[in-house]
Motif scaffolding. Sequence first.
Motif, short mmCIF file in Angstrom:
data_model
loop_
_atom_site.label_atom_id
_atom_site.label_comp_id
_atom_site.label_asym_id
_atom_site.label_seq_id
_atom_site.Cartn_x
_atom_site.Cartn_y
_atom_site.Cartn_z
N MET A 1 -8.55 -2.86 6.95
CA MET A 1 -8.48 -2.34 5.76
C MET A 1 -7.88 -0.94 5.86
SD MET A 1 -12.44 -0.69 4.95
CE MET A 1 -13.39 -2.06 5.68
N ALA A 2 -7.38 -0.70 4.80
CA ALA A 2 -6.64 0.79 4.59
C ALA A 2 -6.97 1.58 3.36
CB ALA A 2 -5.11 0.68 4.95
N PHE A 3 -6.94 2.94 3.51
CA PHE A 3 -7.17 3.67 2.43
C PHE A 3 -5.85 4.39 1.76
CE2 PHE A 3 -8.59 7.64 -0.01
CZ PHE A 3 -8.95 7.12 -1.05
N VAL A 4 -5.24 4.29 0.85
CA VAL A 4 -4.04 4.68 0.32
C VAL A 4 -4.24 5.95 -0.62
CG1 VAL A 4 -1.56 4.17 -0.37
CG2 VAL A 4 -2.94 2.28 1.15
N GLU A 5 -3.75 6.96 -0.30
CA GLU A 5 -3.98 8.09 -1.42
C GLU A 5 -2.54 8.52 -2.17
OE1 GLU A 5 -6.93 11.28 -0.65
OE2 GLU A 5 -6.60 10.96 1.35
N THR A 6 -1.31 8.20 -1.43
CA THR A 6 -0.19 8.74 -1.85
C THR A 6 0.82 7.27 -1.97
OG1 THR A 6 0.65 9.09 0.16
CG2 THR A 6 -0.35 10.97 -1.20
N GLY A 7 1.41 7.44 -2.92
CA GLY A 7 2.62 6.26 -2.86
C GLY A 7 1.84 5.10 -3.99
N ALA A 8 0.73 5.17 -4.14
CA ALA A 8 0.03 3.93 -5.20
C ALA A 8 -0.32 4.78 -6.25
CB ALA A 8 -1.20 3.63 -4.42
N PRO A 9 -0.48 4.02 -7.60
CA PRO A 9 -0.85 4.65 -8.75
C PRO A 9 -1.92 5.56 -8.83
CG PRO A 9 -0.86 2.24 -9.15
CD PRO A 9 -0.38 2.56 -7.73
N ALA A 10 -3.01 5.18 -7.94
CA ALA A 10 -4.32 5.97 -7.97
C ALA A 10 -4.78 5.73 -6.36
CB ALA A 10 -5.34 5.55 -8.84
N PRO A 11 -5.50 6.48 -5.89
CA PRO A 11 -6.37 6.08 -4.40
C PRO A 11 -6.85 4.67 -4.59
CG PRO A 11 -6.86 8.25 -5.41
CD PRO A 11 -6.32 7.69 -6.40
N ILE A 12 -6.28 3.94 -3.48
CA ILE A 12 -6.83 2.40 -3.46
C ILE A 12 -7.32 2.39 -2.14
CG2 ILE A 12 -5.56 1.60 -5.51
CD1 ILE A 12 -3.34 0.51 -3.41
N LEU A 13 -8.16 1.22 -1.93
CA LEU A 13 -8.66 0.59 -0.84
C LEU A 13 -7.94 -0.69 -0.70
CD1 LEU A 13 -10.31 0.89 1.81
CD2 LEU A 13 -11.86 -0.31 0.54
N VAL A 14 -7.16 -0.86 0.45
CA VAL A 14 -6.37 -2.54 0.51
C VAL A 14 -7.12 -2.92 1.59
CG1 VAL A 14 -4.21 -3.56 1.02
CG2 VAL A 14 -4.38 -1.17 -0.20
N THR A 15 -7.49 -4.53 1.39
CA THR A 15 -8.13 -5.07 2.54
C THR A 15 -7.42 -6.39 2.56
OG1 THR A 15 -9.85 -6.30 0.71
CG2 THR A 15 -10.47 -4.17 1.94
N GLY A 16 -7.47 -7.00 3.76
CA GLY A 16 -6.79 -8.19 3.94
C GLY A 16 -7.90 -9.23 5.17
N GLY A 17 -7.93 -10.39 4.93
CA GLY A 17 -9.02 -10.87 5.74
C GLY A 17 -8.28 -12.34 6.05
N TRP A 18 -9.19 -12.99 6.88
CA TRP A 18 -8.92 -14.48 7.29
C TRP A 18 -9.09 -15.17 6.33
CZ3 TRP A 18 -7.86 -15.73 12.00
CH2 TRP A 18 -7.98 -14.93 13.05
N ASP A 19 -9.26 -15.01 4.92
CA ASP A 19 -9.26 -16.22 3.85
C ASP A 19 -7.83 -15.91 3.14
OD1 ASP A 19 -9.33 -13.38 2.74
OD2 ASP A 19 -10.76 -14.02 1.22
N GLY A 20 -6.82 -15.04 3.88
CA GLY A 20 -5.56 -15.23 3.43
C GLY A 20 -5.32 -14.26 2.23
N LYS A 21 -6.41 -13.45 1.70
CA LYS A 21 -6.30 -12.67 0.32
C LYS A 21 -6.17 -11.16 0.79
CE LYS A 21 -9.00 -15.88 -2.13
NZ LYS A 21 -7.65 -16.79 -2.76
N ILE A 22 -5.35 -10.61 -0.11
CA ILE A 22 -5.15 -9.04 -0.06
C ILE A 22 -5.60 -8.75 -1.27
CG2 ILE A 22 -3.51 -7.42 -0.04
CD1 ILE A 22 -1.38 -9.12 1.14
N ARG A 23 -6.59 -7.58 -1.33
CA ARG A 23 -7.37 -7.13 -2.35
C ARG A 23 -7.16 -5.74 -2.42
NH1 ARG A 23 -10.71 -11.01 -0.09
NH2 ARG A 23 -11.30 -12.74 -1.56
N PHE A 24 -6.83 -5.45 -3.69
CA PHE A 24 -6.30 -3.93 -3.82
C PHE A 24 -7.70 -3.33 -4.61
CE2 PHE A 24 -2.41 -6.11 -3.57
CZ PHE A 24 -1.74 -5.28 -2.71
N TRP A 25 -8.38 -2.19 -4.35
CA TRP A 25 -9.65 -1.93 -4.89
C TRP A 25 -9.51 -0.57 -5.32
CZ3 TRP A 25 -13.81 -5.28 -4.76
CH2 TRP A 25 -13.80 -6.20 -3.70
N ASP A 26 -9.87 -0.29 -6.57
CA ASP A 26 -9.95 0.89 -7.04
C ASP A 26 -11.79 1.31 -6.94
OD1 ASP A 26 -10.73 3.42 -8.59
OD2 ASP A 26 -9.69 2.80 -10.41
#
Length: 156
Positions: free
Chosen positions: A1-26
Amino acid sequence: MAFVETGAPAPILVTGGWDGKIRFWDLRQQQPVKEESLPAPILDMDCSTSPMATFLMPRGIALYNLTTMSPVGNLDPHPQVEFQLRKVANFKNQTCVATGTVDGRLSFSPTNGNAQLSQQWRALSSEDPATKAVDCFQCNMVCMAPSNVTVITGGS
């Protein structure tokens, strides 16, 4: 997981896992803002060069734009990289992606898709001069210096 504050429309948490899914969280919501499926498990990711993020699968790299939360392309490893990819790091100027493998190789893949510019070498290995036996150590860490001229790797 990674927290992104700049470069995204709003601060988001990005997660990726063994299920092959990338999720973008507000983080103000209980459900992901967006969810993307990749064809294989996510082994590693680098969101440090926002708006570009890379997601590492066993035999490929997916590039995403964090501003739009959408894919912008895929990269294949260097043809001589035979084993599973393990760690990923973006060049700070977003021109290349460095990957480490389970057999100690370090590979560079240009983000412009020009496979002729890709390079690889065995970075984490040692050879016994007497027997010519080579011990390979898996890559457990890859990171780029801000100047784009130094790659730091760590193995086991």
